[in-house]
Design a protein around this motif. Structure first.
Motif, PDB file in Angstrom:
ATOM      1  N   ILE A 146      19.989 -18.686 -30.383  1.00  0.00           N
ATOM      2  CA  ILE A 146      19.251 -18.960 -29.133  1.00  0.00           C
ATOM      3  C   ILE A 146      17.926 -19.635 -29.450  1.00  0.00           C
ATOM      4  O   ILE A 146      17.521 -20.602 -28.789  1.00  0.00           O
ATOM      5  N   LEU A 147      17.229 -19.145 -30.462  1.00  0.00           N
ATOM      6  CA  LEU A 147      15.941 -19.736 -30.828  1.00  0.00           C
ATOM      7  C   LEU A 147      16.104 -21.175 -31.324  1.00  0.00           C
ATOM      8  O   LEU A 147      15.297 -22.047 -31.002  1.00  0.00           O
ATOM      9  N   LYS A 148      17.172 -21.444 -32.084  1.00  0.00           N
ATOM     10  CA  LYS A 148      17.432 -22.810 -32.557  1.00  0.00           C
ATOM     11  C   LYS A 148      17.758 -23.735 -31.394  1.00  0.00           C
ATOM     12  O   LYS A 148      17.293 -24.876 -31.347  1.00  0.00           O
ATOM     13  N   SER A 149      18.565 -23.243 -30.438  1.00  0.00           N
ATOM     14  CA  SER A 149      18.914 -24.096 -29.299  1.00  0.00           C
ATOM     15  C   SER A 149      17.704 -24.373 -28.416  1.00  0.00           C
ATOM     16  O   SER A 149      17.575 -25.452 -27.871  1.00  0.00           O
ATOM     17  N   ARG A 150      16.827 -23.399 -28.293  1.00  0.00           N
ATOM     18  CA  ARG A 150      15.593 -23.641 -27.511  1.00  0.00           C
ATOM     19  C   ARG A 150      14.648 -24.556 -28.247  1.00  0.00           C
ATOM     20  O   ARG A 150      13.889 -25.299 -27.632  1.00  0.00           O
ATOM     21  N   GLY A 151      14.665 -24.493 -29.579  1.00  0.00           N
ATOM     22  CA  GLY A 151      13.796 -25.371 -30.371  1.00  0.00           C
ATOM     23  C   GLY A 151      14.241 -26.824 -30.297  1.00  0.00           C
ATOM     24  O   GLY A 151      13.433 -27.740 -30.372  1.00  0.00           O
ATOM     25  N   LYS A 152      15.546 -27.068 -30.153  1.00  0.00           N
ATOM     26  CA  LYS A 152      16.067 -28.435 -30.066  1.00  0.00           C
ATOM     27  C   LYS A 152      15.799 -29.060 -28.708  1.00  0.00           C
ATOM     28  O   LYS A 152      15.772 -30.271 -28.575  1.00  0.00           O
ATOM     29  N   GLN A 153      15.629 -28.244 -27.689  1.00  0.00           N
ATOM     30  CA  GLN A 153      15.418 -28.771 -26.341  1.00  0.00           C
ATOM     31  C   GLN A 153      14.061 -29.291 -26.220  1.00  0.00           C
ATOM     32  O   GLN A 153      13.280 -29.841 -26.260  1.00  0.00           O
TER      33      GLN A 153
END
Length: 112
Positions: free
Chosen positions: A105-112
């Motif tokens: 979840i943290l990685k996906s939010r970081g990519k956004q």
């Protein structure tokens, strides 16, 4: 049973959205890491206790090495340690899976 089937058998269904409702995943991740470290210590201590109990029981088989009362106590402690080892091992797997989901979840939010 190959490792992929074993992983599927152990994998627990985690509803991460429900667990993180109203919480910041960046703040939850360090807490989960701390819980994982604690669970690893607990699993290790239960394993050591089970091995010590088994050792005491096996030493009782040699006459005069270990008193009977110690062997009886070790026989009582051994299955309890195994049950605790199983339960804490399952909890450790759950916490590790939860951490991987939080990190995703943290990685996906970081990519956004």
């Amino acid at each position: 049973m190959d490792s992929s089937r074993k992983d599927e058998a152990i994998r627990m269904d985690i509803d991460i959205e429900q667990e993180l409702a109203g919480k910041n995943p960046a703040r939850v991740a360090p807490q989960v890491r701390k819980q994982i470290r604690i669970q690893q210590l607990r699993v290790r201590s239960h394993l050591i206790m089970a091995l010590v109990a088994a050792g005491i029981v096996s030493l009782h088989l040699f006459p005069g090495w270990v008193p009977l009362w110690m062997a009886v106590c070790a026989l009582i402690v051994f299955p309890i340690s195994l049950l605790c080892l199983y339960g804490d091992g399952r909890l450790l797997k759950y916490q590790q899976q939860k951490l991987t989901l939080i990190e995703e979840i943290l990685k996906s939010r970081g990519k956004q």
